[in-house]
Design an enzyme around this catalytic site. Structure first.
Site, short mmCIF file in Angstrom:
data_model
loop_
_atom_site.label_atom_id
_atom_site.label_comp_id
_atom_site.label_asym_id
_atom_site.label_seq_id
_atom_site.Cartn_x
_atom_site.Cartn_y
_atom_site.Cartn_z
N HIS A 185 0.83 -1.22 0.00
CA HIS A 185 0.00 0.00 0.00
C HIS A 185 0.85 1.26 0.00
CE1 HIS A 185 -4.19 1.61 1.26
NE2 HIS A 185 -4.14 1.30 -0.02
N HIS A 220 -3.97 2.19 12.23
CA HIS A 220 -3.36 1.52 11.06
C HIS A 220 -3.86 0.07 11.09
CE1 HIS A 220 -0.63 0.74 7.86
NE2 HIS A 220 0.54 0.90 8.46
N HIS A 259 -10.15 6.95 5.34
CA HIS A 259 -8.80 6.66 4.86
C HIS A 259 -8.02 7.94 4.65
CE1 HIS A 259 -5.54 4.85 2.60
NE2 HIS A 259 -5.87 3.75 3.27
N ASP A 310 -10.02 -2.91 6.33
CA ASP A 310 -10.09 -3.55 7.64
C ASP A 310 -11.51 -3.91 8.08
OD1 ASP A 310 -7.35 -3.62 8.21
OD2 ASP A 310 -7.38 -1.48 8.66
N1 COA Z 1 -15.07 7.41 12.45
C1 COA Z 1 -15.62 8.60 12.76
N2 COA Z 1 -15.17 9.75 12.29
C2 COA Z 1 -14.13 9.71 11.47
C3 COA Z 1 -13.51 8.52 11.09
C4 COA Z 1 -14.02 7.34 11.62
N3 COA Z 1 -13.47 6.16 11.31
N4 COA Z 1 -12.48 8.78 10.25
C5 COA Z 1 -12.47 10.11 10.11
N5 COA Z 1 -13.45 10.67 10.84
C6 COA Z 1 -13.74 12.08 10.97
C7 COA Z 1 -12.80 12.70 11.99
O1 COA Z 1 -13.30 12.64 13.30
C8 COA Z 1 -12.68 14.11 11.47
O2 COA Z 1 -13.82 14.82 11.83
P1 COA Z 1 -13.72 16.37 12.28
O3 COA Z 1 -13.21 17.07 11.05
O4 COA Z 1 -15.10 16.70 12.65
O5 COA Z 1 -12.73 16.41 13.40
C9 COA Z 1 -12.71 13.92 9.96
O6 COA Z 1 -13.43 12.73 9.74
C10 COA Z 1 -11.31 13.80 9.39
O7 COA Z 1 -10.64 12.77 10.12
P2 COA Z 1 -9.07 12.55 10.15
O8 COA Z 1 -8.71 11.52 11.17
O9 COA Z 1 -8.38 13.88 10.28
O10 COA Z 1 -8.87 12.03 8.69
P3 COA Z 1 -7.58 11.43 8.11
O11 COA Z 1 -7.79 11.38 6.67
O12 COA Z 1 -6.41 12.11 8.62
O13 COA Z 1 -7.60 9.98 8.82
C11 COA Z 1 -7.78 7.74 9.28
C12 COA Z 1 -7.61 8.79 8.20
C13 COA Z 1 -7.68 6.36 8.66
C14 COA Z 1 -6.68 7.90 10.37
C15 COA Z 1 -9.16 7.93 9.94
O14 COA Z 1 -10.17 7.85 8.96
C16 COA Z 1 -9.39 6.94 11.03
O15 COA Z 1 -8.93 7.14 12.18
N6 COA Z 1 -10.12 5.82 10.74
C17 COA Z 1 -10.32 4.79 11.72
C18 COA Z 1 -9.09 3.89 11.82
C19 COA Z 1 -8.93 2.96 10.66
O16 COA Z 1 -9.88 2.37 10.17
N7 COA Z 1 -7.69 2.80 10.23
C20 COA Z 1 -7.33 1.93 9.14
C21 COA Z 1 -6.98 2.72 7.94
S1 COA Z 1 -6.74 1.65 6.55
#
Ligand code: COA
Length: 374
Positions: A185, A220, A259, A310
């Site tokens: 990835h 992650h 993501h 995931d």
């Molecule tokens: N559940 C609820 N809200 C979520 C979310 C989730 N899984 N993922 C993002 N959001 C929201 C955040 O709270 C944030 O809201 P806000 O602007 O009101 O504060 C907004 O969406 C942006 O989130 P952010 O974490 O800054 O986005 P990102 O693009 O940096 O993050 C991840 C990407 C993957 C870290 C994030 O989506 C996440 O934490 N997902 C859950 C963990 C996961 O599944 N990881 C595996 C990735 S393959």
């Protein structure tokens, strides 16, 4: 003095070149060495994909056979490693077991010569399932299992060591597809960590250990376990809908959604979702998949957030009879191929990775003697 504005989490910042994969280039795509992930998941085995990532081209039948044989021959664990695994607490997280096992193997079979790197890589691909399941079986049922099996594929081998029996064709192929999806990835967090380590000219085991430690977190790789824990809380689609709405109301994150790169959908999701459904139907289950879909619907309608790989991997693994704490370690068993390809690529054109930082601390000041400090 800051040359460029800081980008939180380095989103969208290119940190190097790679010829291994593209991720989200059109907002949604993923390709390994130019091949679309959907086609690889449909038509290739994990071993073919591993070969593609490591050597740059799909293998011929003879090359695939040789590669498979090498992996089979590399499955055994040294006795010293088995002893270490037996001493790890039964309640340890299996990601810690792999991190420790990888490190220990690096002391027994160190990589002293980078020209032999592919041998270390093949060894690690072959041995991670053995390491994980030797420890798991010893810790859970006190059995010292053989790390050989009759299955030539890593997918079949894994399921066989776990369950002491030859898995069905359906289960083997589902596992195989999941390994294909998890293999690579681009510059994700764990791969980047492995590359940073490799760029210091450290050894393969250290780079892979850095990858394992980075993959462990719930933002992650750990998200698949967190997703399973969430899904298991609900006994119906309705309960899932109201439960997740309440979580969103409390601003809780729902693991397995969203993501950092993909903005519209995760191209791996459609594949694993279909497999989850197929496995659920074959098991005669009406709850887990329905609960998962309900959560998926709520996340889309409320937040426009889509499931990443995931999320449906959680139910798919559950249907395969895999205990939840082994979900992220399976990710390691697959992603070792991507990490290794990146470490080799980094080494081939190396430059120490050393970014700058914008200082936000106090201005320059004089040292305070002890009796003048507050
Ligand atoms: N559940 C609820 N809200 C979520 C979310 C989730 N899984 N993922 C993002 N959001 C929201 C955040 O709270 C944030 O809201 P806000 O602007 O009101 O504060 C907004 O969406 C942006 O989130 P952010 O974490 O800054 O986005 P990102 O693009 O940096 O993050 C991840 C990407 C993957 C870290 C994030 O989506 C996440 O934490 N997902 C859950 C963990 C996961 O599944 N990881 C595996 C990735 S393959």
């Amino acid at each position: 003095m800051s040359a460029k504005p800081v980008v939180g989490g380095l989103r969208g910042v290119s940190a190097g070149e790679t010829s291994i994969s593209t991720c989200g280039k059109e907002g949604f795509g993923l390709s390994y060495r130019g091949y679309d992930i959907a086609e690889l998941a449909e038509r290739a085995s994990f071993e073919e994909v591993a070969y593609l990532l490591l050597y740059g081209e799909l293998p011929t039948a003879a090359q695939l056979n040789d590669f498979t044989q090498i992996l089979i021959q590399n499955r055994d664990l040294p006795v010293e490693l088995r002893e270490v695994l037996e001493r790890i607490p039964a309640n340890a997280h299996p990601m810690d077991v792999l991190r420790t096992g990888c490190s220990m193997l690096g002391t027994l079979e160190p990589e002293t010569d980078f020209s032999q790197q592919i041998n270390v890589v093949n060894r690690l691909i072959a041995v991670f399932p053995s390491m994980l399941l030797y420890w798991y079986r010893f810790a859970t049922d006190g059995k010292r299992i053989s790390t050989q099996s009759s299955s030539p594929t890593l997918a079949g081998h894994f399921l066989q060591l776990l369950g002491d029996r030859v898995p069905s064709e359906l289960h083997q192929r589902a596992m195989d597809v999941s390994l294909v999806l998890y293999a690579e990835h681009e510059f994700n967090a764990s791969t980047f960590a492995a590359r940073v380590c490799a760029a210091t000219l450290s050894d393969m085991y250290s780079a892979v250990t850095a990858g394992i430690g980075t993959l462990r977190g719930p933002l992650h790789g750990g998200a698949n376990e967190a997703a399973m824990e969430l899904i298991a809380k609900f006994d119906s689609a309705d309960a899932a809908r109201s439960g997740v709405l309440a979580m969103l109301g409390r601003k809780e994150k729902i693991m397995g959604f969203g993501h950092a790169v993909y903005k519209e959908s995760d191209p791996r999701n459609a594949v694993i979702k279909a497999w989850s459904k197929r496995l659920g139907d074959s098991a005669g289950d009406t709850q887990l998949y329905a609960v998962s879909e309900a959560i998926d619907d709520v996340m889309w309608s409320e937040k426009r957030l889509f499931p990443n790989l995931d999320f449906y991997s959680a139910s798919a693994y559950h249907y395969l009879g895999i205990p939840t704490q082994l979900f992220t370690p399976i990710f390691v068993c697959s992603r070792i191929t991507g990490w290794a390809a990146h470490v080799m690529e980094q080494r081939a054109n190396n430059k120490l990775i050393r970014p700058a930082a914008d200082y936000t601390g106090p201005a320059a000041r004089s040292f305070l003697p002890m009796d003048e400090r507050a």
